[in-house]
Design a protein around this motif. Structure first.
Motif, mmCIF file in Angstrom:
data_model
loop_
_atom_site.group_PDB
_atom_site.id
_atom_site.type_symbol
_atom_site.label_atom_id
_atom_site.label_comp_id
_atom_site.label_asym_id
_atom_site.label_seq_id
_atom_site.Cartn_x
_atom_site.Cartn_y
_atom_site.Cartn_z
ATOM 1 N N ASN A 11 -21.338 -11.513 -13.148
ATOM 2 C CA ASN A 11 -20.312 -12.218 -12.373
ATOM 3 C C ASN A 11 -19.617 -11.313 -11.363
ATOM 4 O OD1 ASN A 11 -20.922 -14.312 -14.095
ATOM 5 N ND2 ASN A 11 -19.270 -13.745 -15.501
ATOM 6 N N ILE A 12 -20.405 -10.530 -10.683
ATOM 7 C CA ILE A 12 -19.787 -9.578 -9.754
ATOM 8 C C ILE A 12 -19.308 -10.326 -8.500
ATOM 9 C CG2 ILE A 12 -20.131 -7.491 -8.392
ATOM 10 C CD1 ILE A 12 -20.537 -6.939 -11.309
ATOM 11 N N ASP A 13 -18.074 -10.057 -8.115
ATOM 12 C CA ASP A 13 -17.480 -10.681 -6.939
ATOM 13 C C ASP A 13 -16.911 -9.605 -6.020
ATOM 14 O OD1 ASP A 13 -17.678 -13.552 -7.483
ATOM 15 O OD2 ASP A 13 -15.888 -13.634 -6.187
ATOM 16 N N LEU A 22 -20.331 -10.842 -2.157
ATOM 17 C CA LEU A 22 -21.000 -11.097 -3.431
ATOM 18 C C LEU A 22 -20.259 -12.211 -4.148
ATOM 19 C CD1 LEU A 22 -21.669 -7.500 -4.811
ATOM 20 C CD2 LEU A 22 -23.346 -9.071 -3.856
ATOM 21 N N ASN A 23 -20.995 -13.202 -4.554
ATOM 22 C CA ASN A 23 -20.364 -14.339 -5.193
ATOM 23 C C ASN A 23 -20.998 -14.543 -6.551
ATOM 24 O OD1 ASN A 23 -19.124 -16.659 -5.852
ATOM 25 N ND2 ASN A 23 -19.965 -17.888 -4.165
ATOM 26 N N ASN A 24 -20.310 -14.030 -7.590
ATOM 27 C CA ASN A 24 -20.741 -14.322 -8.948
ATOM 28 C C ASN A 24 -22.182 -13.886 -9.204
ATOM 29 O OD1 ASN A 24 -19.700 -15.221 -11.261
ATOM 30 N ND2 ASN A 24 -20.347 -17.356 -11.004
ATOM 31 N N GLY A 44 -26.451 -9.127 0.604
ATOM 32 C CA GLY A 44 -25.541 -8.543 -0.379
ATOM 33 C C GLY A 44 -26.154 -7.416 -1.185
ATOM 34 N N LYS A 45 -27.382 -7.008 -0.799
ATOM 35 C CA LYS A 45 -28.037 -5.923 -1.538
ATOM 36 C C LYS A 45 -27.203 -4.643 -1.504
ATOM 37 C CE LYS A 45 -31.288 -6.139 1.144
ATOM 38 N NZ LYS A 45 -32.344 -5.918 2.103
ATOM 39 N N SER A 46 -26.859 -4.233 -0.292
ATOM 40 C CA SER A 46 -26.148 -2.952 -0.169
ATOM 41 C C SER A 46 -24.801 -3.035 -0.853
ATOM 42 C CB SER A 46 -25.920 -2.566 1.288
ATOM 43 O OG SER A 46 -26.808 -3.219 2.109
ATOM 44 N N MET A 58 -15.363 -3.626 -7.291
ATOM 45 C CA MET A 58 -15.564 -5.083 -7.372
ATOM 46 C C MET A 58 -14.233 -5.747 -7.675
ATOM 47 S SD MET A 58 -17.535 -5.061 -10.959
ATOM 48 C CE MET A 58 -16.862 -4.233 -12.390
ATOM 49 N N GLU A 59 -14.161 -7.035 -7.300
ATOM 50 C CA GLU A 59 -12.909 -7.754 -7.546
ATOM 51 C C GLU A 59 -12.956 -8.481 -8.874
ATOM 52 O OE1 GLU A 59 -12.999 -9.757 -3.852
ATOM 53 O OE2 GLU A 59 -12.408 -7.891 -2.862
ATOM 54 N N LYS A 60 -14.155 -8.894 -9.265
ATOM 55 C CA LYS A 60 -14.318 -9.587 -10.545
ATOM 56 C C LYS A 60 -15.631 -9.141 -11.152
ATOM 57 C CE LYS A 60 -12.675 -13.925 -9.500
ATOM 58 N NZ LYS A 60 -13.105 -15.294 -9.286
ATOM 59 N N GLY A 61 -15.783 -9.378 -12.436
ATOM 60 C CA GLY A 61 -17.055 -9.111 -13.067
ATOM 61 C C GLY A 61 -17.021 -7.889 -13.960
ATOM 62 N N GLU A 62 -18.145 -7.616 -14.615
ATOM 63 C CA GLU A 62 -18.184 -6.441 -15.475
ATOM 64 C C GLU A 62 -19.531 -5.758 -15.387
ATOM 65 O OE1 GLU A 62 -17.502 -7.724 -19.465
ATOM 66 O OE2 GLU A 62 -19.545 -8.458 -19.697
ATOM 67 N N ILE A 63 -19.519 -4.459 -15.675
ATOM 68 C CA ILE A 63 -20.743 -3.670 -15.676
ATOM 69 C C ILE A 63 -20.884 -3.040 -17.045
ATOM 70 C CG2 ILE A 63 -21.946 -1.705 -14.646
ATOM 71 C CD1 ILE A 63 -20.308 -2.156 -12.113
ATOM 72 N N LYS A 64 -22.077 -3.200 -17.649
ATOM 73 C CA LYS A 64 -22.328 -2.583 -18.943
ATOM 74 C C LYS A 64 -23.511 -1.650 -18.814
ATOM 75 C CE LYS A 64 -20.770 -6.092 -22.252
ATOM 76 N NZ LYS A 64 -21.301 -7.160 -23.113
ATOM 77 N N VAL A 65 -23.389 -0.456 -19.363
ATOM 78 C CA VAL A 65 -24.530 0.439 -19.447
ATOM 79 C C VAL A 65 -24.839 0.627 -20.921
ATOM 80 C CG1 VAL A 65 -25.361 2.772 -19.045
ATOM 81 C CG2 VAL A 65 -24.069 1.607 -17.277
ATOM 82 N N GLU A 66 -26.031 0.304 -21.302
ATOM 83 C CA GLU A 66 -26.468 0.352 -22.701
ATOM 84 C C GLU A 66 -25.474 -0.344 -23.605
ATOM 85 O OE1 GLU A 66 -27.055 4.626 -22.863
ATOM 86 O OE2 GLU A 66 -29.225 4.279 -22.872
#
Lengths: 499, 365, 319
Positions: A11-13, A22-24, A44-46, A58-66
């Protein structure tokens, strides 16, 4: 499947003034996979990559590594968390040795000793099968090697996620193969690789999975083997298949019979060996050959871009002297340079100023184009070429690559040239724009403009040109037209030998 | 409105951010400190002229030479991505030529100073300053020497050349016309140097209106390769920028000489090159070349002078001013740096987000 | 190498004079004077000084004049040496530096050449020269301050612009005013050096004007600085000179400065006389005798209300 996941973005925004970049968007990378990230310019690749590497927040969303949620504050931070990027432009120091480049900025005490450092570097290079030595000066290595050194550096920093942003755009085939084998090797070691490129064939050659973005939204994630190339293209540009293939089938090519517009005998420059060349009114021809074969140098000689060596030039049968770009421009020649960033755009100036630049030069310093006139020109071409920009006053540098290219095209079209030289006008731009540019070339030819077209993609050349001049090792080695104009024949001529 | 504000901080429009904010800060500071700082009075000077007096007049008058040099310097900076550090020395030469020609005319015709002599002398000063500008410009544009290094030559030897022209003396010229140039024209209460600044600014405006010099200069400064491939003669553009700066130098030198009625080649407009470069920088122009705003540089010059006069008003002596000025200028430049600008931009958008969040919450409740 | 060349030249010259010189001096019957001075381009003061020397020690007055001008002490020393070898009768020196002259002056004494110092003193034993004709800077200051006290102002708020700190002129001209500040008869608004520079003096006055402090006297230690100060007054619309708000005082008596005085834009200009030639000439010809080794040059102060064009012609320096 879940335990195999290395990186998960959810859900990256991200927005910029006026653009929802980037929209969700979701993106998943697994261990030991090469994952191609595809999309047109501006998809939106770059932005996604920059969010992942901490350049943007990012304004919204989450990043998980492992499986662990992380937040990334800066590129340095991303590196520490195992996410490394190798950019298109090498960001190492060319005047230092390979070994120094590999350890700079993270030198531990044991590496103060240069011998130990070189030894350690050689070990890593050997392990990865990179044909370089730690003691070499980086700048003396080829671009491919430099890129690999950058990768080796990342690998040695225990990166789990390796991002390769357009790594192949300045490499030749052999070098690309070298890079690919390195990528496969890393893959077998469990590194997850995000591969960003414009070259479709390469995607199919090396990647396992493809994620497609369009207009800042996720289109989907696919297994490479399950997604035919044509379908990929249609997903990227969101156009129907027929429209794409129709242009390929089109037979609008002009096999012009008209008068010769430009003619050169023994033309040479500081960069190009003497050659003969001519083009008719309304003809589209092309220079082809491998990178470094001298095709760009030749067209630069026509435009007077490099120091002129010798030769005679006739325009409409009259002998003329072209020693610098402005001479060529006065004779109705326009030139869209190969390197858009270096030789094309004036990044900080507005779209409007960039569009009127060439016309203004031809008008001379003392006849400035008035503001209102310039605005009218800009608006016209923004509309005609469908340039996507917030306004005509937006700095051209903030546009996407394809739209920058359109601005430069507009610049030359505005001068109403009789002869337009387009050197790699479609490189690094999205498929949709490519098609638009190809169509435009054919339309210009119909209107009687001569066009010389250069592209690395032979297919594209075949679609547009009625005559191909083939170069090898800085010499013209053949000229193809009519029924000889097909992929196999071109390849044969380029390769030489039994043609 | 808020959006504008944000954009103002973050980019584009923000070219004039630093000078405008600096001037505002200085105004607020002085309003709090002593509102009478801004009072303007009418006085009669020794020649019986009605003149405007007050700190504000001191600011716009005192910054005149700086503002004029900053205009030319902006152009050089934009085209060449470097600065001319020889403007002070060149102004000393131009001023010496100005005085020398007047003296020669007086001697040849055995008469007092006439308007004709002064015009002739000014034109000669212009020609000489343009020649020296062309010299600098050739080193930069043709021989591709870094501007600071190229102009270091004239910076070092310029005042010696002026010394030769003056024969080592500090000749004086006194005439009502000279007084009028450096002071007040009878019947006009505004200092003449201020009027000259306005004239120069208008000339630049006209130059940019009737030629495409602005577009070409910016193109050359931002991307020389692309400019060349679009047919722009970048060598000529760079050379031209130095020659135009030469005219500015001659004008500034003439004002400087006229203010005192004498030429002291050692101290005329001394150390002004650094202030000039600073004015260009405070004006929001990139010292690396490219896009420029002449108006920004002029404002920059007034910021510097306003700072000086504010310090004077706080009874800081003229020798100590330099140190205090340095402190304030470091602050200004840091505030204008991309890092701080970005930080402000983020703060503003965060504040905005907070507010809208609160609003949303309020609506729910 | 260069020095060697110079020595050689001097040697050759000396030889040629030795061969021909014997009779020459006697034949002309003129008094041979060698003058070692600073170059006229140094200042308006020096220009006048050089002109005065040339006028007084002329052929009509019975002199044969040889001159050497330099700002460098070692070049001056060489020139003096040359004059001694040439065999002049009198050696007149205005030295660039106060030190290094012992050797040369001793040689002069051995050769029977009489030495006069003018304008500047030298650090040597008094016996090595006949007399020194110099200005008394402290007296210049006193004259000026006495004139100022005579103006009987209700209040003295003084901007004091000093010359290069540590120079003879600065120390002398500052001393008199400092005494008044100390005594409380005058208020020091600001006391600051402008190192003889017009522009810096202008800045100092500007700073005072902008600070809003009141002042009614500008005491500048030379004409140039007074000019700078006046420029600042003009810009701010403050009147000065006779009948003006601010009293303007300068030193040196340049012609252009005296003209300002005559126009009553300034009030006072203190003389720093470059005219030592006549005094020395009188001593040489025995018309007067020196009462002491140090002879103070008579110097005036000029008031704008009493100054005449004739004064300017007589005492003004420069053109």
């Amino acid at each position: 499947m879940q335990e195999n996941v290395l990186l998960q973005m959810r859900n990256i925004d991200k927005s910029f003034p006026g653009v929802h970049a980037l929209n969700n968007v979701d993106f998943t990378l697994r261990k030991g996979e090469i994952h191609a990230l595809m999309g047109e310019n501006g998809a939106g690749k770059s932005t996604l990559i920059k969010v992942l590497t901490g350049v943007y927040q990012m304004e919204k969303g989450e990043i998980k590594v492992e499986g662990n949620k992380i937040s990334i504050h800066s590129p340095q931070d991303a590196q520490n968390k195992g996410i490394s990027t190798v950019y298109q432009e090498i960001t190492l120091c060319p005047n230092l040795t390979v070994a120094e480049n590999m350890f700079i900025g993270r030198d531990k005490k044991s590496f103060i000793n240069s011998k130990a450092r070189i030894k350690r570097a050689n070990e890593i290079l050997n392990k990865l099968g990179i044909p370089a030595r730690g003691s070499q000066i980086l700048g003396n290595c080829s671009l491919a090697i430099q890129q690999m050194v950058a990768i080796a550096r990342a690998v040695d920093m225990n990166c789990k996620v390796l991002i390769l942003d357009e790594p192949t755009s300045s490499l030749d085939d052999k070098e690309v193969n070298m890079l690919f084998s390195l990528m496969r090797d890393l893959k077998s070691r469990g590194v997850g690789i995000i591969f960003v490129t414009h070259f479709l064939e390469q995607v199919y050659e090396v990647s396992d999975r493809i994620t497609v973005l369009r207009n800042g939204e996720l289109v989907g994630e696919y297994l490479t083997e399950e997604l035919p190339q044509v379908e990929l293209v249609s997903k990227m540009i969101g156009k129907e298949l027929e429209e794409l293939s129709s242009l390929g089938e089109s037979d609008e090519k002009q096999s012009a019979e008209g008068e010769v517009f430009y003619e050169a005998h023994g033309l040479s420059s500081s960069e190009a060996l003497p050659f003969d060349f001519s083009i008719k009114k309304g003809e589209v021809n092309g220079f082809t050959g491998l990178l470094g074969s001298g095709r760009s140098e030749s067209v630069r000689a026509i435009f007077g871009a490099d120091k002129v060596g010798g030769g005679t030039v006739k325009i409409k049968g009259k002998k003329v002297s072209i020693t610098k770009p402005v001479d060529a421009m006065r004779h109705g020649i326009g030139y869209l340079a190969e390197d858009r960033k270096r030789d094309g755009i004036i990044a900080e100036l507005s779209v409007r100023e960039n569009i009127i630049l060439a016309l203004q030069v031809m008008n001379g310093m003392f006849k400035p184009i008035s503001r209102s006139e310039a605005e009218a020109f800009a608006d016209e071409y923004i509309k005609v070429l469908n340039i996507k920009t917030a306004s005509r006053e937006t700095p051209v540098g903030s546009l996407s690559g394809g739209n920058q290219q359109k601005v430069i095209l507009a610049r030359w079209l505005l001068t109403h040239p009789d002869y337009l030289i387009l050197d790699e006008p479609t490189r690094g731009i999205d498929v949709g724009t490519k098609l638009e540019i190809q169509k435009l070339v054919l339309k210009l030819a119909e209107e009687g403009v001569s066009v010389t077209f250069i592209s690395s993609e032979i297919e594209e050349m075949l679609r547009t040109c009625s005559r191909l001049i083939v170069m090898r090792d800085r010499h013209i080695v053949g000229e193809l037209k009519g029924k000889d104009l097909n992929q196999t024949q071109v390849m044969k001529t380029i390769a030489g030998g039994e043609a | 409105m808020k959006n504008n504000f944000k954009r103002f901080f973050s980019s584009g429009l923000g070219q004039l951010t630093i000078p405008i904010i600096s001037i505002c800060l200085l105004i607020i500071f002085n309003l709090i400190r002593d509102p009478s700082f801004f009072s303007i009075s009418i006085a009669h000077n020794n020649d019986g002229n009605m003149v405007l007096a007050g700190n504000l007049i001191s600011i716009i008058n005192g910054a005149s030479e700086l503002a004029i040099l900053a205009m030319g310097m902006t152009l050089v900076t934009a085209a060449c991505g470097g600065q001319d550090i020889s403007v002070g020395a060149a102004a000393a030469i131009a001023g010496s030529v100005f005085v020398k020609i007047i003296k020669m005319c007086m001697f040849d015709f055995n008469s007092d100073i006439k308007a004709g002599y002064i015009i002739l002398a000014f034109l000669a000063a212009c020609v000489v300053a343009m020649l020296f500008g062309a010299f600098n410009g050739t080193l930069v544009a043709v021989f591709k020497i870094q501007p600071m290094i190229a102009t270091l030559i004239l910076f070092t030897c310029g005042r010696s050349i002026a010394y030769w022209i003056n024969g080592g003396a500090t000749p004086t010229v006194s005439s009502p016309i000279i007084t009028a140039i450096g002071g007040f024209i009878p019947g006009v209460p505004i200092p003449t140097p201020v009027i000259i600044v306005v004239v120069m600014a208008v000339l630049f405006k006209l130059l940019f209106h009737f030629t495409s010099l602005e577009l070409f200069t910016q193109s050359v400064g931002i991307n020389g390769n692309a400019a060349r491939l679009n047919g722009i003669n970048s060598t000529f553009i760079k050379l031209l920028s130095f020659i135009i700066l030469g005219i500015c130098v001659a004008v500034a030198g003439t004002i400087g000489v006229s203010r005192l009625g004498l030429i002291n080649h050692e101290t005329l407009l001394i150390d002004i090159e650094m202030d000039t470069i600073l004015a260009v920088a405070i004006g929001g122009n990139s010292l690396g070349g490219g896009k420029f705003k002449i108006g920004g540089s002029i404002l920059g010059a007034y910021v510097i002078q306003m700072l000086t006069i504010t310090l004077y008003a706080m009874k800081v002596s003229s020798t100590d001013v330099k140190a205090y000025k340095a402190v304030v200028i470091i602050l200004l430049v840091v505030i204008g740096s991309p890092v701080v600008k970005k930080y402000f931009g983020r703060m503003v958008s965060k504040a905005k987000a907070n507010r809208s969040e609160k609003k949303a919450k309020g609506a729910v409740e | 190498m260069k020095k060697f060349g110079a020595l050689l030249l001097v040697g050759v010259l000396a030889l040629s004079f030795a061969l021909t010189g014997c009779g020459a001096g006697g034949k002309s019957g003129k008094i041979k004077v060698g003058v070692v001075n600073n170059p006229p381009s140094e200042s308006g003061y020096r220009e006048a000084n050089v002109k005065d020397m040339e006028a007084v020690f002329s052929a009509e007055n019975g002199y044969e004049l040889k001159t050497a001008y330099s700002l460098k002490n070692d070049e001056q020393l060489q020139a003096a040496q040359g004059f001694i070898t040439e065999g002049v009768d009198y050696l007149l020196i205005s030295a660039a530096e106060t030190t290094g002259w012992d050797e040369v002056l001793k040689k002069a004494k051995e050769a029977g050449i009489k030495v006069y110092l003018f304008d500047r003193m030298i650090d040597v034993d008094e016996s090595l020269y006949e007399a020194a004709v110099v200005s008394d800077m402290a007296k210049e200051g006193d004259t000026a301050v006495n004139w100022l006290l005579d103006q009987k102002l209700d209040e003295y708020n003084v901007i004091h612009i000093q010359g290069a700190m540590g120079s003879d002129a600065q120390i002398g001209r500052t001393g008199a005013l400092d005494a008044q500040f100390a005594a409380g008869t005058m208020n020091k608004v600001v006391q600051q050096t402008a190192t003889w520079d017009e522009a810096e003096a202008k800045k100092i006055v500007e700073s005072v004007i902008n600070s809003g402090e009141d002042f009614n006297v500008i005491y500048a230690e030379n004409d140039g600085m007074a000019k700078g100060a006046v420029a600042a007054l003009d810009e701010a619309g403050i009147t000065h000179g006779v009948g003006g708000k601010v009293i303007v005082m300068g030193f040196d008596c340049n012609k252009w400065a005296l003209r300002e005085l005559l126009a009553q834009k300034w009030n006072y200009d203190g003389q720093c006389s470059p005219f030592q030639a006549q005094i020395i000439s009188d001593l040489i010809q025995g018309k007067t005798t020196a009462s002491s080794k140090k002879i103070i040059n008579e110097e005036k102060g000029f008031d704008a209300t009493t100054l005449t064009q004739a004064d300017i012609d007589t005492y003004g320096l420069g053109e």
